[in-house]
Design a protein around this motif. Structure first.
Motif, PDB file in Angstrom:
ATOM      1  N   ILE A 116      11.341  11.348 -16.618  1.00 46.02           N
ATOM      2  CA  ILE A 116      11.307  12.278 -17.751  1.00 46.02           C
ATOM      3  C   ILE A 116      12.026  13.567 -17.346  1.00 46.02           C
ATOM      4  N   GLY A 117      12.784  14.150 -18.270  1.00 40.55           N
ATOM      5  CA  GLY A 117      13.454  15.421 -18.018  1.00 40.55           C
ATOM      6  C   GLY A 117      12.919  16.498 -18.936  1.00 40.55           C
ATOM      7  N   CYS A 118      12.814  17.723 -18.415  1.00 43.41           N
ATOM      8  CA  CYS A 118      12.269  18.855 -19.175  1.00 43.41           C
ATOM      9  C   CYS A 118      13.266  20.004 -19.184  1.00 43.41           C
ATOM     10  N   PHE A 119      13.384  20.653 -20.330  1.00 48.28           N
ATOM     11  CA  PHE A 119      14.339  21.750 -20.492  1.00 48.28           C
ATOM     12  C   PHE A 119      13.664  22.935 -21.180  1.00 48.28           C
ATOM     13  N   SER A 120      14.232  24.123 -20.965  1.00 44.27           N
ATOM     14  CA  SER A 120      13.747  25.327 -21.638  1.00 44.27           C
ATOM     15  C   SER A 120      14.892  25.989 -22.382  1.00 44.27           C
ATOM     16  N   ASN A 180      16.058  33.564 -20.705  1.00 44.77           N
ATOM     17  CA  ASN A 180      16.637  33.643 -19.365  1.00 44.77           C
ATOM     18  C   ASN A 180      17.331  32.356 -18.920  1.00 44.77           C
ATOM     19  N   LYS A 181      17.387  31.354 -19.788  1.00 44.49           N
ATOM     20  CA  LYS A 181      17.936  30.055 -19.395  1.00 44.49           C
ATOM     21  C   LYS A 181      19.409  29.942 -19.793  1.00 44.49           C
ATOM     22  N   VAL A 182      19.967  28.730 -19.724  1.00 43.12           N
ATOM     23  CA  VAL A 182      21.414  28.578 -19.906  1.00 43.12           C
ATOM     24  C   VAL A 182      21.814  28.770 -21.374  1.00 43.12           C
ATOM     25  N   ILE A 183      21.156  28.054 -22.268  1.00 44.22           N
ATOM     26  CA  ILE A 183      21.309  28.334 -23.697  1.00 44.22           C
ATOM     27  C   ILE A 183      19.938  28.756 -24.205  1.00 44.22           C
ATOM     28  N   ILE A 230       9.558  13.659 -12.528  1.00 44.08           N
ATOM     29  CA  ILE A 230       9.841  14.560 -13.648  1.00 44.08           C
ATOM     30  C   ILE A 230      10.866  15.576 -13.162  1.00 44.08           C
ATOM     31  N   GLU A 231      11.936  15.753 -13.921  1.00 43.18           N
ATOM     32  CA  GLU A 231      12.945  16.751 -13.581  1.00 43.18           C
ATOM     33  C   GLU A 231      12.729  17.981 -14.467  1.00 43.18           C
ATOM     34  N   ASP A 232      12.415  19.099 -13.840  1.00 39.03           N
ATOM     35  CA  ASP A 232      12.262  20.366 -14.557  1.00 39.03           C
ATOM     36  C   ASP A 232      13.613  21.082 -14.508  1.00 39.03           C
ATOM     37  N   VAL A 233      14.420  20.826 -15.547  1.00 41.06           N
ATOM     38  CA  VAL A 233      15.785  21.348 -15.579  1.00 41.06           C
ATOM     39  C   VAL A 233      15.842  22.656 -16.375  1.00 41.06           C
ATOM     40  N   ALA A 234      14.697  23.327 -16.499  1.00 38.09           N
ATOM     41  CA  ALA A 234      14.583  24.528 -17.342  1.00 38.09           C
ATOM     42  C   ALA A 234      15.719  25.525 -17.122  1.00 38.09           C
TER      43      ALA A 234
END
Ligand SMILES: *Cc1c(COP(=O)(O)O)cnc(C)c1O
Length: 417
Positions: free
Chosen positions: A195-199, A203-206, A173-177
């Protein structure tokens, strides 16, 4: 002769403070406003039905799929939700262990506990990301997955991670938050593992304030993620309350994204190329000037091209010198932080003491041997974190702003180191 530091009463490099105002939010404008207005005017804030549904969450998912080339994307309510949904899609729960990096935000480990599994902390290397050479030795019969975290825009060594995971039969699992848009050898992080995860938190990129996304190439994992995030339903397939649903049914939760969030997420995603382009430019301009300062140890960037340049993380020779340099730079009116209070994640008392919300001892009591977290567990992370300094970069910076950062770092390091 070094110049008198602002800390000692000298003139600061800048008259007013330079701080990185939240990346995506700093660019909020007419587009986000109109997107929200569209949802309000349609009086349809829910993604699956409404008075005049605008399908803004769907549009965000489609845009993410086409932008990154991910075959499936599922918008969810937060980055933490994306991790819980990913873990549950992968069937991880009671009696399982999941390897996580020693240096990450607490949500990475918290989601593992929420899923009913137990986090195992892996030390970092000089990139401050998980050391892939240490993954295999941490595995036992219970270990089912590894969550890698590209920390603050710097990609992970994914070739080595994938090789180790393959040998140990681990789900990746990639936590790319923190790092949407970062790449390893040309491939977007989030799409390399299972699986990839984003936030989309502030405070994140977008950002949409709160929000997240799960991506996966695997149609089974995607279906299970959709179901877990929406009370077991897969409405696009079988409508509300699973009329005619077959074997994939499971008990889910509610981790859905609202249309208001989806509308803003879509507009923010369109700003991502600009954000990365500007941050990379500022990163190169600053790092090019400070990389040879004696005593300033910049973290290794695993893939220069894939790094999104949103922050500069470095170590000073000792914790004491680190504190003096950070204080000195802040006094020059350049915001300089101390990532995670100088600690690897497991030194936080709620992790160290395994304090869950109930008194049962679950999920830490599911194994033949007790789970123990202790100081000294990940010595490289402990050493490097205690000496860290963090300078964040904003897409709104001018070249002069970047040059002020350089001037402050040079001035303070010259005087202190
Ligand atoms: C922020 C963050 C999360 C959690 O995201 P939320 O949207 O705040 O729930 C998870 N993992 C990492 C590495 C993060 O930085």
């Amino acid at each position: 002769m070094s110049e008198k530091l602002a800390l000692d009463g000298g003139t600061p490099v800048r008259e007013s403070a330079l701080s990185a105002e939240y990346l995506g939010a700093s660019l909020y404008g007419q587009e986000e406003l109109e997107a929200i207005e569209g949802v309000i005017n349609a009086r349809s804030p829910f993604r699956f039905y409404g008075i005049d549904l605008q399908y803004r969450v769907k549009a965000f998912e489609k845009e993410a799929m086409s932008y990154f080339g991910f075959p499936n994307a599922l918008a969810v309510s937060s980055g933490t939700a994306s991790l819980v949904v990913a873990l549950k899609a992968a069937g991880i729960g009671a009696g399982d262990k999941v390897i996580v990096p020693a240096v990450t935000f607490i949500a990475t480990a918290g989601a593992v506990v929420c899923a009913g599994a137990v986090p195992v902390f892996c030390d970092v290397d000089d990139s401050l990301n998980m050391d892939p050479d240490k993954i295999e030795d941490l595995c036992d019969d219970y270990t089912k997955a590894v969550i890698v975290v590209p920390l603050l825009g710097n990609p992970c060594q994914m070739d080595k991670v994938m090789a180790a995971a393959k040998r140990k039969n681990l789900i990746v699992i990639e936590d790319v938050a923190q790092s949407m848009g970062c790449k390893f050898v040309g491939a977007y992080q989030g799409g390399i593992g299972d699986i990839g995860c984003f936030s989309l938190q502030l405070n994140k990129v977008i950002t949409t304030g709160e929000g997240g996304m799960v991506v996966t190439e695997n149609p089974k994992l995607y279906e299970r993620a959709v179901r877990y995030h929406d009370q077991g339903m897969f409405r696009e397939k079988e409508g509300f309350l699973n009329a005619g649903a077959q074997g994939e049914l499971l008990i889910g939760q509610n981790y859905r994204m609202s249309e208001l969030t989806g509308a803003v997420a879509y507009e923010q995603l369109r700003r991502l190329p600009f954000i990365i382009d500007r941050c990379k430019h500022m990163f190169d301009r600053i790092v090019g000037e400070i990389q040879d300062i004696p005593g300033l140890e910049l973290r290794r960037i695993v893939d220069q091209e894939g790094n999104i340049g949103t922050s500069i993380l470095a170590m000073l020779p000792t914790a004491e010198l680190g504190e003096r340099v950070r204080k000195g730079i802040n006094a020059e009116n350049i915001t300089c932080g101390y990532l995670y209070g100088g600690n690897p994640l497991y030194l936080n008392p709620q992790i160290m003491d395994q304090r869950t919300a109930d008194a049962s001892g679950f999920p830490f009591n599911q194994f033949a041997e007790p789970v123990v977290y202790a100081k000294g567990m990940c010595p490289i992370a402990e050493d490097k974190m205690a000496r860290n300094m963090l300078i964040q970069i904003s897409p709104t910076y001018t070249d002069q702003d970047a040059d002020d950062v350089v001037a402050a770092v040079k001035k303070v390091c010259k005087a202190v180191l």
